[in-house]
Design a protein around this motif. Structure first.
Motif, short mmCIF file in Angstrom:
data_model
loop_
_atom_site.label_atom_id
_atom_site.label_comp_id
_atom_site.label_asym_id
_atom_site.label_seq_id
_atom_site.Cartn_x
_atom_site.Cartn_y
_atom_site.Cartn_z
N CYS A 174 49.22 36.53 33.93
CA CYS A 174 49.52 36.39 32.50
C CYS A 174 49.76 37.76 31.87
O CYS A 174 48.89 38.62 31.89
N CYS A 226 47.08 39.89 27.65
CA CYS A 226 46.01 40.84 27.32
C CYS A 226 45.51 41.57 28.57
O CYS A 226 45.91 41.28 29.68
N CYS A 264 44.89 37.85 33.72
CA CYS A 264 44.47 36.72 34.56
C CYS A 264 45.54 36.42 35.60
O CYS A 264 46.72 36.30 35.27
N CYS A 294 44.83 30.86 28.54
CA CYS A 294 44.30 30.55 27.21
C CYS A 294 45.47 30.35 26.26
O CYS A 294 46.63 30.47 26.64
N ARG A 331 39.64 34.66 27.89
CA ARG A 331 39.08 34.23 29.18
C ARG A 331 38.13 35.27 29.78
O ARG A 331 37.64 35.08 30.90
#
Ligand code: SF4
Lengths: 429, 129
Positions: free
Chosen positions: A8, A11, A15, A34, A155
């Motif tokens: 992902c 951020c 992840c 998320c 997460r």
């Protein structure tokens, strides 16, 4: 088509267990991510092709024209600023540094307005950190200080701390304690075993009080410190000393408040104090998915993590002087190349006044606030969606983001390399 | 009345951040979270417009009651509205005071501007209005 183990690109948690379903050139569903990651991966509304500001309107131009424009702009500038970089892959960041050196510009990344102060503190006292995996498997105490993972790194709690299993913890959910220190009662504070609410600007004092307690100088602590009672401070210090393995994750609540890097320094020193009793580590909750990478790449190439000024022909670093906000507010730069960030949304207005006065080229897939200040915007592929490249997770672990679908958009690295080649040609003439 | 303005990340800000010219992003980043009692004192209802004046100017936002902030403190998600009134001084660190600005807040009849309008007021030109 289902693509597994997607990374992902939103951020600093980066992840790497996401599953996406792709149909043609679109992501149609996302699993495991998320809300923030899902929205980014499903993102729409890309800019179609490069645009040029033409008086009071916009005109479409070709990629060749846009790249030529950017190269000419940087070559003819006396003090160009190359800013952003946290929203792109490491390979593109490398080209950025070479370009900055060639044109004797200033290259700065978004960490100067997020964890720059943390880096200043680390330069003073070092960084007793560790990877997220160590925390997940060992930590029985996690402290979120001035950070709010439920909103910013959703997460983090489920993959690495509060809700995560730990290899060396029998019943991680029961055995792991979470302390939240903040001035607001955030969502994260609601799940904490202990919530320490500090008066705004009081972090330094509370950190000092905890250091005193850990040192056994409890008698020096007044009844309250910045709104925190002596009893609670003692409880927190005892929890820390009693933990087998503690991890502090601090956020912008420490770097942006008065004291700035001195807050972080104090927090790091608290951690080294605690490490005389037990094991403790501390790390920053890095925001953008590859802001850590911009520090890494800049450091290995120039010796400095951000705010690097090549006007002397060599790398020079002086935060407060060679950082983007200061350079713009002083109206110092005469051209700006923006890559993978949106300063118009995140910088104080005085900086924008100057952006409006100078030529600006931006590489970004989406129209954003900075678009309004651009002379040229070049839409690029999104790293982690239609471009691949290396990003650094918040704990410094490099992870290669994947390309889950193909589009005609060139990547940041491609555009920057072409710009750089043109610039080299011109300089060799 | 004077308040301490802090800025920060919210999920909604993050969700809309790649679509900064959308009304949702404008709405999220122009929301000023205040303590109920502070709102009462200013005679504000949820989503009433307020004029927030900082060291560098003023901007119109909307007030929303929040349990997360203490009296005397207001919270605004990161974005162009808060930055419209934040000073660019960094005390030689490169980092502006994003979380420690004193602001004046008063009710107003004006509406918050769009992100496009904010940028145009500063000399930009909106692209995809
Ligand atoms: S926590 Fe961060 S990296 Fe993980 S899915 Fe959410 S936005 Fe993406």
């Amino acid at each position: 088509m289902i693509v597994k183990d997607v990374v992902c690109p939103f951020c600093g948690c980066l992840c790497d267990d996401i599953e996406v379903e792709v149909e043609g050139d679109r992501v149609v569903s996302v699993c495991n991510a998320c809300e923030l990651g899902t929205t980014k991966l499903m993102g729409e509304k890309r800019m179609k092709g490069p645009i040029l500001r033409d008086g009071d309107g916009w005109r479409e131009i070709t990629y060749d024209e846009a790249i030529r424009y950017a190269a000419d702009m940087l070559l003819s500038a006396e003090r160009p600023l190359l800013y952003g970089w946290s929203g792109t892959h490491g390979e593109a960041q490398c080209v950025g540094v070479h370009m900055a050196e060639l044109v004797r510009g200033v290259i700065d990344n978004t960490s100067s307005v997020c964890h720059g102060p943390s880096i200043l503190a680390i330069q003073e006292v070092g960084h007793p950190g560790c990877t997220l995996g160590v925390v997940k498997n060992r930590a029985d105490l996690v402290i979120y200080w001035g950070s709010n993972p439920i909103d910013a790194h959703p997460r983090h709690l489920s993959r690495y701390t509060y809700y995560a299993d730990g290899f060396f913890l029998e019943n991680a959910f029961r055995d792991r304690k979470v302390i939240v220190v903040d001035i607001r009662k955030t969502e994260t504070a609601n799940i904490a075993d202990e919530f320490v609410q500090i008066k705004p600007g009081g972090d330094y004092a509370v950190l000092s009080a905890l250091r005193a307690l850990v040192r056994g100088k409890g008698e020096t602590i007044p009844r309250t410190v910045s709104g925190v009672t002596r009893e609670q401070l003692i409880r927190v210090a005892d929890l820390c000393k009693g933990a087998k393995f503690g991890a502090v994750y601090f956020g912008l609540g420490l770097t942006m408040t008065p004291g700035k890097y001195k807050n972080i320094r104090n927090a790091i020193e608290l951690v080294s104090e605690l490490s005389r009793h037990t094991k403790f580590t501390i790390s920053a909750m890095r925001g953008h998915y590859n802001v850590y990478g911009s520090n890494e790449v800049n450091t290995w190439m120039t010796g400095y993590p951000f705010g690097i000024d090549y006007s002397r022909g060599i790398a020079f670093y002086n935060p407060g002087e060679t950082t983007a906000v200061d350079i713009l507010a002083r109206k110092e730069c005469d051209a700006a190349l923006i890559v993978g960030s949106d300063p118009a949304a995140h910088f104080p207005r005085r900086c924008l006044d100057h952006l409006a006065d100078i030529p600006v080229v931006q590489l970004d897939p989406y129209p954003n606030a900075t678009t309004a200040f651009c002379n040229v915007q070049i839409p690029v592929a999104v790293t982690g969606i239609d471009a691949e490249g290396t990003a650094y997770r918040m704990d410094g672990v490099p992870i290669r983001t994947r390309k889950v679908l193909s589009t005609d958009y060139p990547s940041d690295e491609e555009i920057l390399s072409r710009m750089y080649a043109l610039m080299q040609e011109e300089r060799e003439r | 009345m004077t308040y301490l303005m802090i800025t920060g990340r919210t999920v909604n800000q993050g969700v809309t951040v790649e679509n900064k010219t959308s009304p949702e992003y404008a709405e999220e980043t122009s929301t000023c979270h205040m303590h109920e009692f502070d709102m009462l004192e200013l005679g504000l209802d949820d989503r009433d417009a307020i004029l927030v004046t900082g060291p560098c100017g003023a901007v119109v936002m909307r007030a929303v009651a929040s349990r997360e902030v203490e009296m005397g403190t207001v919270f605004v998600p990161y974005g162009p509205y808060a930055n419209h009134i934040i000073d660019a001084g960094t005390h030689s660190t490169g980092m502006p005071d994003f979380k420690s600005h004193e602001v004046e807040i008063e009710p107003t009849d004006d509406e918050p501007k769009t992100v496009h309008k904010l940028m145009e007021d500063l000399g930009g030109l909106a692209y995809d209005r």
